[in-house]
Enzyme design. Structure first.
Site, PDB file in Angstrom:
ATOM      1  N   SER A 184      33.043  91.433  19.245  1.00  0.00           N
ATOM      2  CA  SER A 184      33.777  91.379  20.511  1.00  0.00           C
ATOM      3  C   SER A 184      35.236  91.718  20.246  1.00  0.00           C
ATOM      4  CB  SER A 184      33.685  89.956  21.097  1.00  0.00           C
ATOM      5  OG  SER A 184      34.715  89.718  22.046  1.00  0.00           O
ATOM      6  N   TYR A 238      34.113  80.728  21.798  1.00  0.00           N
ATOM      7  CA  TYR A 238      33.628  82.116  21.751  1.00  0.00           C
ATOM      8  C   TYR A 238      34.466  82.938  20.775  1.00  0.00           C
ATOM      9  CZ  TYR A 238      32.152  86.674  23.616  1.00  0.00           C
ATOM     10  OH  TYR A 238      31.666  87.951  23.767  1.00  0.00           O
TER      11      TYR A 238
HETATM   12  P1  NAP Z   1      24.270  88.439  28.851  1.00  0.00           P
HETATM   13  O1  NAP Z   1      24.252  89.396  29.980  1.00  0.00           O
HETATM   14  O2  NAP Z   1      24.603  86.991  29.102  1.00  0.00           O
HETATM   15  O3  NAP Z   1      22.854  88.523  28.059  1.00  0.00           O
HETATM   16  C1  NAP Z   1      22.652  87.652  26.995  1.00  0.00           C
HETATM   17  C2  NAP Z   1      21.253  87.857  26.450  1.00  0.00           C
HETATM   18  O4  NAP Z   1      21.054  86.979  25.342  1.00  0.00           O
HETATM   19  C3  NAP Z   1      20.157  87.519  27.455  1.00  0.00           C
HETATM   20  O5  NAP Z   1      19.025  88.333  27.197  1.00  0.00           O
HETATM   21  C4  NAP Z   1      19.844  86.062  27.124  1.00  0.00           C
HETATM   22  O6  NAP Z   1      18.562  85.730  27.568  1.00  0.00           O
HETATM   23  C5  NAP Z   1      19.947  86.107  25.597  1.00  0.00           C
HETATM   24  N1  NAP Z   1      20.215  84.811  24.960  1.00  0.00           N
HETATM   25  C6  NAP Z   1      21.226  83.952  25.199  1.00  0.00           C
HETATM   26  N2  NAP Z   1      21.139  82.877  24.390  1.00  0.00           N
HETATM   27  C7  NAP Z   1      20.030  83.073  23.613  1.00  0.00           C
HETATM   28  C8  NAP Z   1      19.393  82.318  22.585  1.00  0.00           C
HETATM   29  N3  NAP Z   1      19.881  81.132  22.180  1.00  0.00           N
HETATM   30  N4  NAP Z   1      18.274  82.827  22.013  1.00  0.00           N
HETATM   31  C9  NAP Z   1      17.774  84.023  22.407  1.00  0.00           C
HETATM   32  N5  NAP Z   1      18.332  84.788  23.375  1.00  0.00           N
HETATM   33  C10 NAP Z   1      19.450  84.306  23.964  1.00  0.00           C
HETATM   34  O7  NAP Z   1      25.323  88.937  27.747  1.00  0.00           O
HETATM   35  P2  NAP Z   1      25.900  90.405  27.474  1.00  0.00           P
HETATM   36  O8  NAP Z   1      27.135  90.607  28.256  1.00  0.00           O
HETATM   37  O9  NAP Z   1      24.789  91.398  27.548  1.00  0.00           O
HETATM   38  O10 NAP Z   1      26.365  90.217  25.950  1.00  0.00           O
HETATM   39  C11 NAP Z   1      25.458  90.462  24.891  1.00  0.00           C
HETATM   40  C12 NAP Z   1      26.254  90.290  23.610  1.00  0.00           C
HETATM   41  O11 NAP Z   1      27.430  91.110  23.665  1.00  0.00           O
HETATM   42  C13 NAP Z   1      26.759  88.855  23.398  1.00  0.00           C
HETATM   43  O12 NAP Z   1      26.761  88.561  22.011  1.00  0.00           O
HETATM   44  C14 NAP Z   1      28.206  88.923  23.895  1.00  0.00           C
HETATM   45  O13 NAP Z   1      29.027  87.933  23.298  1.00  0.00           O
HETATM   46  C15 NAP Z   1      28.587  90.299  23.453  1.00  0.00           C
HETATM   47  N6  NAP Z   1      29.701  90.910  24.163  1.00  0.00           N
HETATM   48  C16 NAP Z   1      29.672  91.043  25.525  1.00  0.00           C
HETATM   49  C17 NAP Z   1      30.755  91.683  26.148  1.00  0.00           C
HETATM   50  C18 NAP Z   1      30.812  91.886  27.642  1.00  0.00           C
HETATM   51  O14 NAP Z   1      31.914  92.222  28.137  1.00  0.00           O
HETATM   52  N7  NAP Z   1      29.731  91.716  28.375  1.00  0.00           N
HETATM   53  C19 NAP Z   1      31.810  92.170  25.388  1.00  0.00           C
HETATM   54  C20 NAP Z   1      31.806  91.969  24.013  1.00  0.00           C
HETATM   55  C21 NAP Z   1      30.737  91.352  23.409  1.00  0.00           C
HETATM   56  P3  NAP Z   1      18.143  84.170  27.829  1.00  0.00           P
HETATM   57  O15 NAP Z   1      19.348  83.496  28.450  1.00  0.00           O
HETATM   58  O16 NAP Z   1      16.976  84.271  28.758  1.00  0.00           O
HETATM   59  O17 NAP Z   1      17.795  83.610  26.496  1.00  0.00           O
HETATM   60  C1  GCO Z   2      36.062  86.864  28.544  1.00  0.00           C
HETATM   61  C2  GCO Z   2      34.997  87.910  28.389  1.00  0.00           C
HETATM   62  C3  GCO Z   2      35.094  88.575  27.033  1.00  0.00           C
HETATM   63  C4  GCO Z   2      33.987  89.569  26.855  1.00  0.00           C
HETATM   64  C5  GCO Z   2      34.063  90.244  25.534  1.00  0.00           C
HETATM   65  C6  GCO Z   2      35.312  91.043  25.343  1.00  0.00           C
HETATM   66  O1  GCO Z   2      35.807  85.834  29.189  1.00  0.00           O
HETATM   67  O2  GCO Z   2      37.154  87.123  28.029  1.00  0.00           O
HETATM   68  O3  GCO Z   2      33.712  87.334  28.586  1.00  0.00           O
HETATM   69  O4  GCO Z   2      35.060  87.611  26.042  1.00  0.00           O
HETATM   70  O5  GCO Z   2      32.740  88.943  26.932  1.00  0.00           O
HETATM   71  O6  GCO Z   2      33.798  89.404  24.478  1.00  0.00           O
HETATM   72  O7  GCO Z   2      35.159  91.836  24.197  1.00  0.00           O
END
Ligand code: NAP
Ligand code: GCO
Length: 277
Positions: free
Chosen positions: A157, A170
């Protein structure tokens, strides 16, 4: 030179293909994980994926199969070490092999001011976002060593580099995940396992929906406007933006890339932000 050690001399555009490979993508029932699983499948990989909710796993499996991908879903909480060990055993039984590629994507976030965050809440976030990638990597690495190759991609992230109010657990977890990535690189590079991170910027998924909701007066969420002003691309990312980087890091094209965090953030980390007009 073996195929697995093909260097620049072995490069062709097929180096980006994943035919014959098995990829495990954690948390791939929607969001970034689903996009990455789609991309790896479209590049030729067979897909194993997991999440905690059986209904979503079933829906996602139908989604992947309707897209023509060879995918199988499993209900498994990545924080449960015993369940993860059973998951890898079930995958080996179902696919006849263990993962060549592991994407540690499953993650959660909690947005509360630190002084209102309990130690239990902090631990819950770190458990999923840091401890679980350790657990799942540890379950997959022996099979990769046996095969003589492996790819681990940790979904980090921007918060692996920056802090922000209300997300202490986080940011701590994602900072740790960056260093776990470098440690796996260090410990298993000699086994021809490459471990890298993908660092998405602000991506439009269910996880960030609360930061984009329109206000009662119809205006944009202040954070929404803030992120657009901080991004040179002047937009939120989409899960699609992560597909190419994920295929690259999962493929032979990146066999000499190791311990690297590839930021896919539209340039946020490089930019001070648009000056107020
Ligand atoms: P999301 O929409 O909340 O999806 C999360 C996924 O992980 C869902 O499939 C959820 O399904 C699963 N999950 C959560 N806890 C779990 C557990 N304990 N065991 C197995 N599966 C689990 O999140 P996202 O935005 O796609 O983010 C995915 C990854 O990218 C995360 O690591 C997040 O920190 C990272 N990320 C996101 C962003 C952003 O801006 N969206 C930016 C940087 C990094 P269930 O809840 O049904 O288990
Ligand atoms: C927040 C956001 C971010 C994104 C991502 C950014 O609340 O600031 O959720 O943390 O998920 O990790 O790279």
């Amino acid at each position: 030179m073996t195929k697995d050690n093909a260097g620049a001399a072995g490069f062709s555009m097929n180096s980006f293909r994943l035919d014959g490979k098995l990829a495990l993508v954690t948390g791939a029932t929607y969001g970034i994980g689903m996009a990455i699983a789609e991309a790896l499948g479209e590049a030729g990989a067979r897909i194993a994926f997991n999440a905690r909710h059986a209904d979503k796993v079933a829906e996602a499996q139908e989604h992947y199969r309707a897209a023509g991908l060879d995918a199988r879903g499993y209900v498994c909480d990545v924080t449960d070490e015993e369940a993860v060990s059973e998951l890898i055993g079930r995958i080996e039984s179902d696919f006849g092999t263990t993962p060549d590629v592991l994407v540690n994507n499953a993650g959660v976030i909690q947005r509360t001011p630190m002084l209102q965050t309990s130690a239990a809440d902090f631990r819950r976030v770190v458990d999923t976002d840091l401890n679980a990638p350790f657990i799942v990597s540890k379950a997959c690495i022996p099979g990769m060593i046996e095969k003589g190759h492996g790819k681990i991609i940790n979904v980090c992230s921007m918060m692996s580099e920056l802090g922000r109010e209300t997300i202490a657990g986080y940011a701590a977890a994602k900072g740790g995940l960056k260093m776990l990535t470098k440690n796996i690189c260090s410990e298993f590079g000699e086994a021809n396992i490459q471990c890298n991170g993908i660092g998405p910027g602000y991506i439009a998924t269910p996880q960030t929906a609360p930061l984009r909701e329109h206000q009662t007066d119809g205006s944009r969420h202040p954070f929404d406007a803030f992120i657009v002003s901080k991004t040179p691309a002047a937009r939120w990312g989409t899960p699609e933006d992560l597909k190419g980087p994920a295929v690259f890091l999962a493929s032979d094209a990146s066999n000499f890339v190791n311990g690297h965090i590839l930021y896919v953030d539209g340039g946020i980390l490089a930019y001070i932000g648009k000056q107020p007009q």
